[in-house]
Design an enzyme around this catalytic site. Structure first.
Site, PDB file in Angstrom:
ATOM      1  N   LEU A 291       6.630   4.245   9.215  1.00 18.98           N
ATOM      2  CA  LEU A 291       5.512   4.605   9.493  1.00 18.98           C
ATOM      3  C   LEU A 291       4.833   6.166   9.104  1.00 18.98           C
ATOM      4  O   LEU A 291       5.911   6.746   8.646  1.00 18.98           O
ATOM      5  CB  LEU A 291       5.443   5.219  11.524  1.00 18.98           C
ATOM      6  CG  LEU A 291       4.759   3.619  12.508  1.00 18.98           C
ATOM      7  CD1 LEU A 291       5.625   4.082  13.477  1.00 18.98           C
ATOM      8  CD2 LEU A 291       3.590   2.069  11.666  1.00 18.98           C
ATOM      9  N   CYS A 292       3.947   6.455   8.795  1.00 19.88           N
ATOM     10  CA  CYS A 292       3.371   7.811   8.476  1.00 19.88           C
ATOM     11  C   CYS A 292       4.375   9.064   9.083  1.00 19.88           C
ATOM     12  O   CYS A 292       4.631   8.719  10.581  1.00 19.88           O
ATOM     13  CB  CYS A 292       1.597   8.024   8.497  1.00 19.88           C
ATOM     14  SG  CYS A 292       1.320   9.323   8.215  1.00 19.88           S
ATOM     15  N   PRO A 293       4.641   9.730   8.497  1.00 23.19           N
ATOM     16  CA  PRO A 293       4.193  10.163   6.856  1.00 23.19           C
ATOM     17  C   PRO A 293       5.437   9.568   5.768  1.00 23.19           C
ATOM     18  O   PRO A 293       5.394   9.475   4.833  1.00 23.19           O
ATOM     19  CB  PRO A 293       3.839  11.739   6.534  1.00 23.19           C
ATOM     20  CG  PRO A 293       5.596  12.189   7.877  1.00 23.19           C
ATOM     21  CD  PRO A 293       5.433  10.903   8.889  1.00 23.19           C
TER      22      PRO A 293
ATOM     23  N   ASP B 265       1.939   0.042   7.020  1.00 15.16           N
ATOM     24  CA  ASP B 265       1.633   1.127   8.173  1.00 15.16           C
ATOM     25  C   ASP B 265       0.112   1.262   7.741  1.00 15.16           C
ATOM     26  O   ASP B 265      -0.217   1.502   6.806  1.00 15.16           O
ATOM     27  CB  ASP B 265       2.550   2.614   7.230  1.00 15.16           C
ATOM     28  CG  ASP B 265       1.218   3.271   8.754  1.00 15.16           C
ATOM     29  OD1 ASP B 265       0.796   3.201   9.815  1.00 15.16           O
ATOM     30  OD2 ASP B 265       2.040   4.641   8.884  1.00 15.16           O
TER      31      ASP B 265
END
Length: 76
Positions: free
Chosen positions: A14-16, A41
């Protein structure tokens, strides 16, 4: 897929993390090299193009198939 492409599989991250890992991998490649990033994501649809425009790399194309987002980035 072209033989001169490198593949970065960041599915499940997932981000980042997808962008951070892409930045690190691109930094290790010579200018003009192409990196294929495969992510799951949904935020990567926004994050990867933004990263490319901010860092000067060229986003060659992006696509989505079965929940996997694929980006082809040419290192500047």
């Amino acid at each position: 897929m072209a033989s001169d492409e490198n593949i970065l599989d960041v599915r499940g991250l997932l981000c980042p993390l997808p962008v951070l890992k892409a930045r690190k991998r691109l930094g290790a490649l010579p200018p003009g090299a192409v990196l294929r990033v495969e992510a799951t994501d949904p935020a990567s649809v926004i994050d990867v193009p933004h990263f490319c425009s901010e860092s000067g790399h060229e986003l060659l194309d992006q696509s989505e198939e079965d929940g996997v987002f694929t980006f082809r980035i040419r290192r500047s």
